[in-house]
Design an enzyme around this catalytic site. Structure first.
Site, short mmCIF file in Angstrom:
data_model
loop_
_atom_site.label_atom_id
_atom_site.label_comp_id
_atom_site.label_asym_id
_atom_site.label_seq_id
_atom_site.Cartn_x
_atom_site.Cartn_y
_atom_site.Cartn_z
N SER A 172 -23.41 -57.31 14.05
CA SER A 172 -23.83 -57.42 12.80
C SER A 172 -24.40 -59.07 12.71
O SER A 172 -25.60 -59.01 13.42
CB SER A 172 -23.01 -57.14 11.76
N ASP B 176 -26.00 -45.84 10.36
CA ASP B 176 -25.35 -47.57 9.69
C ASP B 176 -26.73 -47.44 8.26
O ASP B 176 -28.09 -47.10 8.95
CB ASP B 176 -25.89 -48.07 11.13
N HIS C 20 -21.89 -48.93 10.34
CA HIS C 20 -22.58 -50.33 10.41
C HIS C 20 -21.11 -50.67 10.89
O HIS C 20 -21.21 -51.23 12.07
CB HIS C 20 -22.35 -51.18 9.26
#
Length: 306
Positions: free
Chosen positions: A153, A250, A280
C-alpha cells in the site's frame, strides 16, 4: 511432476490448510526444489508451526526518532518489507516473508515507521517525507548489499522513492496494492465543498474499515506535504525489475493505480498481476503464496544474471 502432493496438511498455525496444486511448476528451479523437500510431518520449511519470538532492535539516528526493526542475516540480495499506512512490522505479509527468507537463507529486514508500532516519534508529526527518510535510513544504515523492496500500500509508494534515491542499492521492487500518490489522489477526488471543509478544519476524517473507529484522522498539512512526493504526473525513473500485485476487489486503492504505475515506470521489466477476488490487504493464503513465489522468482532472476 507432482512436486507438492496433497500431503502438506498443516502449513503452520497461522496459514490455513492448502493443497499446493500445480502452482509450483513455474520453473522456479533453485528455491522450490529445496522448498518442497517435505519434512516428515509434511510442513514446508518456510512455514513453521510455531514462530520464535525474536526481540526488537532499535536503529538510533541523530536528530531523528529511533526505528524499531527485526533483521535476519543471510545471502544477497536481501529483502526489506515496507508496511502500509499506520501498519507495523508484525503483519501477516511481513511475517510470511520472514519465514520464506529464513528458508532460503536470504537476509531480511522488517521495521516500524517513526510514530508507529515500537518506533519512537509522534504519529501526528509524521509525513510521507519523514517516512521516506525512515526507509532510506533502513537501506543506508542497516541493510547490506543489494536489496529487493516489498512495499504494501503506502509502502509501495515509498519503495519507488527509495529506488529513485538509491538506484545502486535497490535491485527489484514488489508492490502489493501499491498506493503511489494514493492519499493525494483520494483527497483530490472529494467534492469541492468537502475539500474546503477539510482545509478550514485542518483535518480530514477519512473513512476506513481498517481503522478501529472507522476513520483515519489525517491532518490537512499531511496531505499538502504528500503532494510534494507525487510520482504519477511524470515518468518514474526506476530501471530495475518491478512486480505489482493488486486485488481487483480493492476498495481503498483501485487496481488501475498499478496499471498507471506500470505505464509510468521507465523500466522495461514490469509485470502487473491482478487477482480477481483479492481485497486491499492481500493476506489470504493464495495471496501470500503468490507474494513469496514472486520474491523467489526475482531472487532467481537476479542471481542468474551474469
Amino acid at each position: 511432476g507432482k512436486m507438492a502432493g496433497a500431503g502438506m496438511a498443516s502449513l503452520g498455525a497461522w496459514v490455513p490448510c492448502r493443497r499446493w496444486s500445480k502452482a509450483a511448476v513455474f520453473g522456479f528451479h533453485r528455491g522450490f526444489t529445496a522448498l518442497f523437500k517435505r519434512k516428515p510431518e509434511g510442513t514446508p520449511r518456510w512455514l513453521p508451526a510455531c514462530r520464535q519470538k525474536t526481540s526488537v532492535s532499535f536503529l538510533s539516528r541523530p536528530d531523528l526518532p529511533k526505528l524499531a526493526y527485526k533483521k535476519l542475516k543471510g545471502k544477497s540480495p536481501g529483502v526489506i518489507f515496507i508496511p502500509g499506512y499506520v501498519s507495523n512490522m508484525n503483519g501477516t505479509k511481513a511475517l510470511a516473508i520472514e519465514e520464506f527468507c529464513k528458508s532460503l537463507g536470504h537476509a531480511y529486514i522488517r521495521f516500524d515507521y517513526s510514530g508507529v508500532g515500537n518506533s519512537e516519534g509522534n504519529l501526528e508529526e509524521c509525513t510521507v517525507g519523514r517516512w521516506r527518510k525512515d526507509v532510506l535510513s533502513i537501506i543506508d544504515d542497516l541493510a547490506e548489499g543489494p536489496q529487493i523492496l516489498v512495499g504494501s500500500s503506502l509502502g509501495g509508494w515509498l519503495m519507488f522513492h527509495a529506488a529513485i534515491a538509491r538506484p545502486q542499492r535497490v535491485v527489484a521492487l514488489i508492490g502489493v496494492a501499491t498506493a503511489v500518490d494514493g492519499l493525494v489522489t483520494q483527497f483530490n477526488q472529494l467534492p469541492v465543498e468537502v475539500k474546503k471543509e477539510v482545509e478550514t478544519k485542518g483535518v480530514w476524517a477519512m473513512p476506513s474499515r481498517y481503522s478501529e473507529d472507522g476513520v483515519y484522522h489525517l491532518q490537512y498539512s499531511f496531505i499538502k506535504e504528500a503532494e510534494h512526493h507525487c510520482l504519477l504526473h511524470s515518468p518514474i525513473p526506476v530501471n530495475c525489475p518491478v512486480r505489482l500485485l493488486h486485488g481487483m476487489k480493492d476498495d481503498i486503492i483501485p487496481w488501475h493505480t498499478s496499471i498507471q504505475v506500470a505505464d509510468r515506470v521507465v523500466s522495461a521489466d514490469v509485470d502487473v498481476i491482478l487477482r480477481k477476488h483479492s481485497d486491499h490487504r492481500m493476506k489470504e493464503k493464495a495471496d501470500i503464496q503468490l507474494l513469496v513465489y514472486t520474491i523467489d522468482d526475482l531472487i532467481d532472476k537476479l542471481s542468474t544474471v551474469v
